[in-house]
Motif scaffolding. Sequence first.
Motif, short mmCIF file in Angstrom:
data_model
loop_
_atom_site.label_atom_id
_atom_site.label_comp_id
_atom_site.label_asym_id
_atom_site.label_seq_id
_atom_site.Cartn_x
_atom_site.Cartn_y
_atom_site.Cartn_z
N HIS A 211 0.83 -1.20 0.00
CA HIS A 211 0.00 0.00 0.00
C HIS A 211 0.87 1.26 0.00
O HIS A 211 0.63 2.20 -0.75
CB HIS A 211 -0.91 -0.01 1.23
CG HIS A 211 -1.65 1.27 1.47
ND1 HIS A 211 -2.88 1.56 0.91
CD2 HIS A 211 -1.32 2.36 2.21
CE1 HIS A 211 -3.27 2.76 1.29
NE2 HIS A 211 -2.35 3.26 2.09
N ARG A 212 1.90 1.26 0.85
CA ARG A 212 2.76 2.43 0.93
C ARG A 212 3.57 2.62 -0.36
O ARG A 212 3.78 3.75 -0.80
CB ARG A 212 3.70 2.31 2.12
CG ARG A 212 2.97 2.40 3.46
CD ARG A 212 3.93 2.76 4.59
NE ARG A 212 3.21 2.75 5.84
CZ ARG A 212 3.13 1.71 6.66
NH1 ARG A 212 3.76 0.59 6.35
NH2 ARG A 212 2.45 1.75 7.78
N GLY A 236 -2.55 18.18 17.11
CA GLY A 236 -1.82 18.83 16.02
C GLY A 236 -2.27 18.36 14.65
O GLY A 236 -3.22 17.60 14.48
N ARG A 237 -1.56 18.82 13.63
CA ARG A 237 -1.84 18.43 12.26
C ARG A 237 -1.54 16.95 12.05
O ARG A 237 -0.71 16.37 12.72
CB ARG A 237 -1.02 19.27 11.28
CG ARG A 237 -1.29 20.76 11.35
CD ARG A 237 -0.36 21.49 10.39
NE ARG A 237 -0.52 22.94 10.50
CZ ARG A 237 0.19 23.82 9.81
NH1 ARG A 237 1.12 23.41 8.98
NH2 ARG A 237 -0.03 25.12 9.96
N ILE A 238 -2.20 16.37 11.06
CA ILE A 238 -2.04 14.95 10.74
C ILE A 238 -1.35 14.83 9.39
O ILE A 238 -1.81 15.39 8.38
CB ILE A 238 -3.40 14.24 10.69
CG1 ILE A 238 -4.12 14.37 12.03
CG2 ILE A 238 -3.22 12.77 10.31
CD1 ILE A 238 -3.40 13.77 13.20
N GLU A 239 -0.23 14.10 9.35
CA GLU A 239 0.44 13.80 8.10
C GLU A 239 -0.37 12.72 7.36
O GLU A 239 -0.59 11.64 7.89
CB GLU A 239 1.86 13.30 8.35
CG GLU A 239 2.77 14.33 9.00
CD GLU A 239 3.31 15.33 7.99
OE1 GLU A 239 3.24 15.06 6.78
OE2 GLU A 239 3.81 16.40 8.44
N ASP A 240 -0.79 13.02 6.13
CA ASP A 240 -1.62 12.09 5.37
C ASP A 240 -1.04 11.88 3.98
O ASP A 240 -1.75 11.94 2.98
CB ASP A 240 -3.06 12.61 5.29
CG ASP A 240 -4.04 11.54 4.82
OD1 ASP A 240 -3.79 10.35 5.05
OD2 ASP A 240 -5.06 11.91 4.20
N ALA A 241 0.26 11.64 3.93
CA ALA A 241 0.94 11.50 2.65
C ALA A 241 0.43 10.31 1.86
O ALA A 241 0.52 10.29 0.63
CB ALA A 241 2.45 11.37 2.86
N HIS A 242 -0.11 9.28 2.55
CA HIS A 242 -0.58 8.09 1.86
C HIS A 242 -2.10 8.08 1.67
O HIS A 242 -2.67 7.06 1.30
CB HIS A 242 -0.13 6.84 2.61
CG HIS A 242 1.36 6.70 2.65
ND1 HIS A 242 2.11 6.41 1.54
CD2 HIS A 242 2.24 6.85 3.68
CE1 HIS A 242 3.38 6.36 1.87
NE2 HIS A 242 3.49 6.63 3.16
N ASP A 243 -2.75 9.21 1.93
CA ASP A 243 -4.17 9.39 1.63
C ASP A 243 -5.03 8.30 2.27
O ASP A 243 -5.97 7.79 1.65
CB ASP A 243 -4.37 9.40 0.10
CG ASP A 243 -5.72 9.98 -0.30
OD1 ASP A 243 -6.25 10.82 0.46
OD2 ASP A 243 -6.25 9.60 -1.37
#
Length: 360
Positions: A211-212, A236-243
């Motif tokens: 998936h990644r 805080g903000r959420i890293e969502d690089a993999h949608d």
Amino acid sequence: MLTQNNSNRMTELRTVLDRSTVPAPHREDMSFAMTLGKQGLAPPWPTGPQQATDWQIRQTLNVLEQADVCVISPGAHAAVMAAAATLEPADVTTLDRETDIHAPTGFVVLPEPVVLVNRGGGLSDTVAFGWQFITQHQVLPTSTYPGVQLTTFMDRDGPVQPPEWRMVVTQARANHTPLPPFVPDGMYGLRGDRATTDQSTEDLASLSAEHRQLNQALNRVARPNAPSEIGEWDGGRIEDAHDDFAARYMFAFWRLASHGTTSIGPVTPRPPSAHPDTTSQRPDRDIRVVRLTHQVPSQRARPEDARQSRVYSRRWPVRMHKVRQWYPSTQEHRLIWRGPYIKGPADAPLVMGEKAYLID
């Protein structure tokens, strides 16, 4: 806007598939199956992005008309966020829609927008999710699966307000077609048949890695995303690089409710409005409130520490642990969490951390 999103997504997938081992004659079918087929659309595929958008809008309207509506309390939201942080992509494929999800069509509103850092570093905010049961359609080989269609909604007036978005909102108002407070933003498809429940830990890790790899290929700027067995959220903000934040959040939301960490309350009728809408064809929807079932302190004071116990003026979420629990009665492993805990007095305000956004 939705048409442009569809067009961009299809272009990205075609680019990746053109560099893959998928036979050239099947790449177009594969790109549609990986997007619209997962979302519940059956072939024949649309002839263009606009047809796909028209179908997605009809799906969204069905959710808004039929959904069982929930609002989630700040404490329950913090627990879901902490749980979502522990999830690997393969964990989400253990979803069992028949036992995990309380309603076949639903809508949940968050206590505040979640700010996401998307692939490429762009910012967005998510304030609500809608879902409905669907049948997924896949190719190579042709097959169908029970699934869940998930739609994300952004906050029209939320913290992410770039100039081009403000221009769209202003133009819509000037054209006497103002945007709704919750604006559809994206649509996803989740399998709901416990597809990988019996898979080994090694197989699940391999699936997560695949998936990644796919999403790293889709990302122009790859960003790290390494969930762990322990989850915590500080607001805080959420890293969502993999949608995959939407899928992880809603899986955690459904699963925590199904094993009792959170509870979905009975329908609460709204108080009568001072200015009822007489033009509407249906009354305002009743709503349910989702709360933490238990708020257990993370640490218990020992007798010798009694004189040194602290008095807290706030509450905050602490870490929770993901485990694959074996259930002898059903002869299966199920993903559950131990925790989370809300530390501090029950009547104190819940604090998720200091947040300051300058988003333009």
